[in-house]
Each structure stands twice: as C-alpha cells, then as structure tokens.
Design a protein around this motif. Structure first.
Motif, PDB file in Angstrom:
ATOM      1  N   TRP A  74      -1.574   0.823  -4.767  1.00 45.96           N
ATOM      2  CA  TRP A  74      -0.739  -0.318  -4.444  1.00 45.96           C
ATOM      3  C   TRP A  74       0.317  -0.475  -5.533  1.00 45.96           C
ATOM      4  O   TRP A  74       0.079  -0.114  -6.688  1.00 45.96           O
ATOM      5  CB  TRP A  74      -1.574  -1.605  -4.356  1.00 45.96           C
TER       6      TRP A  74
ATOM      7  N   SER B 250      -2.740   7.435  -0.459  1.00 47.87           N
ATOM      8  CA  SER B 250      -4.011   6.748  -0.232  1.00 47.87           C
ATOM      9  C   SER B 250      -4.832   7.436   0.857  1.00 47.87           C
ATOM     10  O   SER B 250      -4.315   8.241   1.634  1.00 47.87           O
ATOM     11  CB  SER B 250      -3.757   5.286   0.159  1.00 47.87           C
TER      12      SER B 250
ATOM     13  N   GLU C  87       0.866   4.390   1.183  1.00 44.00           N
ATOM     14  CA  GLU C  87       0.088   5.154   2.153  1.00 44.00           C
ATOM     15  C   GLU C  87       0.149   6.654   1.896  1.00 44.00           C
ATOM     16  O   GLU C  87      -0.812   7.380   2.199  1.00 44.00           O
ATOM     17  CB  GLU C  87       0.583   4.850   3.568  1.00 44.00           C
TER      18      GLU C  87
ATOM     19  N   LEU D 143       0.843  -1.187   0.000  1.00 42.32           N
ATOM     20  CA  LEU D 143       0.000   0.000   0.000  1.00 42.32           C
ATOM     21  C   LEU D 143       0.883   1.243   0.000  1.00 42.32           C
ATOM     22  O   LEU D 143       1.779   1.382   0.839  1.00 42.32           O
ATOM     23  CB  LEU D 143      -0.904   0.012   1.227  1.00 42.32           C
TER      24      LEU D 143
ATOM     25  N   GLN E  38      -7.075   4.121  -2.908  1.00 43.06           N
ATOM     26  CA  GLN E  38      -5.953   3.265  -2.536  1.00 43.06           C
ATOM     27  C   GLN E  38      -4.999   3.132  -3.723  1.00 43.06           C
ATOM     28  O   GLN E  38      -5.433   2.940  -4.857  1.00 43.06           O
ATOM     29  CB  GLN E  38      -6.422   1.863  -2.134  1.00 43.06           C
TER      30      GLN E  38
END
Length: 243
Positions: A186, A179, A176, A174, A184
């Motif tokens: 990835w 996100s 972050e 992920l 999100q």
C-alpha cells in the motif's frame, strides 16, 4: 516470447529499472520437448491439453534463465520453469519456476494460469498471480532499502493493524501490481506499507509482518495524485527491508 530483460512490459518503470540494474540471464535446462510432455501428461493425468504447453513455452520464453538477488526469497534465485509431471501429482504445474541457490532455500512453481506457488509438495502456498507480481514485489523491497523504516509490527493481528492504518491514512492505495494472496503493498504520498503473510502461512512458526517506510526520497514511478495525510501511529523500529 522474448526475454523479460529485452521486453519488460507491462512491468512498471520501477521493476524495469530494478531488472536493468540487478538481473541477468543464465543458461538453464528447458526440460522435455512438447512430444514428451504430451506423453507424460497422458500417463499421469489421462489426457493432455496443448494450452498447457503453449503456456509453458510462453513462460519459458519470458523468464527462463533470469537471475537476481531476491529480498522476498532472501537469496539469489534463478527462473527455470519446466513441465515434469510425476505419478501421484494432483495438478499440472511448472516446477522450478523460481529456484533457490542454496540447499536450505525455498523455491516456487507455477500453475498454468501463472499463479506462483511458494514452497514444495505439501508445504506450499499460493502467493502471487504471476511472476511479474513477484518481480514487482522484489523491486519495491529493493527500493525500500533506500527509505527510512518508521514502523514494524509482527503478529496474527497484522490485518487489523493495517485496517487501523488505512483509517488513519485514507489515501493509501493498494499497489495491485506487486500484491497477491499473501502479500500486500500500500502507498500514499508519504508512506510505503508492506504486509507479508507468506512465510507464516507456509511454516506456521513465523509471524506475519507489517512494515511501514517513509516514502520521502524514493524515486516516484507511475505516480498517483493522492491527498497528503498526517503520519499514522504504529510501533516504531529501525530495521531493514525483508519478510
């Protein structure tokens, strides 16, 4: 606080490069001074907290006047957060944090803790933890334009499709920094994955979307050494970056 264009840290090098290439600063209205803001807060909420004003001035110092073409918002935006509470408001927020440049566009406000709220009044959704996260998201969408879109899926089952992809590609991590609650990102060594539920949550008539790009050819920043995995299977499409 100095402008994000002058002191972009802690943005990733990707986001810093994106701003350097695509953003500029324009003059915007900073709204009322602290004394007037305190009076308005007292009138609307019965009291005021100077921590809110400190947060406002920090946000204004870093972002006010920033403008660029946002692939996430699908138009040019500019940042102009102000504190202008009105009778009937249920929470303190900084309005016009992200402003569209067309009448039909959707903007964003901020909570004092930095949370980015997309939409207006009753039609709104908490999308990102901060404006830095939004900028990171736009930087990734911009970079993805230079990659090959190898899969796309729209529908209420996007979370399940993402789950299957993560099983097929256990090295996915992920991202972050880009996100939030409705977005999100990835990535592993081979693919870049984007799941967006913002517009579905906001309007209800739009389907959540999952997009997968080949990461070959992308500029590698903030690299993480991950085990290379074979490509997973999702319906293919040759579209472009976006929602």
């Amino acid at each position: 606080m100095p402008s994000v264009l002058l002191h972009p840290e802690p943005l990733t090098s990707r986001a810093q490069r994106f701003l350097a290439q695509h953003a500029r600063v324009v003059r915007v209205d900073l709204g009322a001074d602290d004394a007037v803001c305190r009076v308005r807060l007292d009138e609307v909420f019965g009291s005021h907290d100077d921590a809110v004003l400190i947060a406002l001035r920090c946000v204004q110092g870093r972002y006010s006047g920033l403008t660029y073409d946002s692939l996430y918002m699908r138009e040019q935006v500019y940042f102009a957060p102000v504190l202008d509470p009105d009778e009937g408001d249920e929470k303190v927020e900084f309005l016009y944090a992200v402003c569209p440049t067309t009448a039909s566009g959707v903007g964003a406000s901020l909570l004092p803790d930095g949370t980015v709220i997309i939409g207006w009044e009753q039609d709104e959704v908490c999308a990102f933890p901060s404006l830095d996260h939004l900028i990171e998201c736009d930087a990734l969408l911009d970079e993805a334009q230079n990659a090959q879109l190898i899969a796309i899926h729209s529908g209420e089952d996007v979370e399940s499709v993402l789950g299957e992809l993560r099983v097929q590609r256990p090295a996915l991590r992920l991202m972050e920094e880009a996100s939030g609650r409705t977005v999100q990102w990835w990535a592993d060594d081979d693919v870049l994955v984007y799941l967006c539920r913002t517009w579905a949550a906001l309007w209800g008539t739009v389907q959540p979307t999952l997009r997968v790009w080949s990461s070959y050819g992308l500029v590698k920043v903030d690299p993480v050494q991950l085990q290379r995995r074979s490509r997973g299977s999702v319906s293919t499409d040759n579209g472009s970056a976006g929602r």
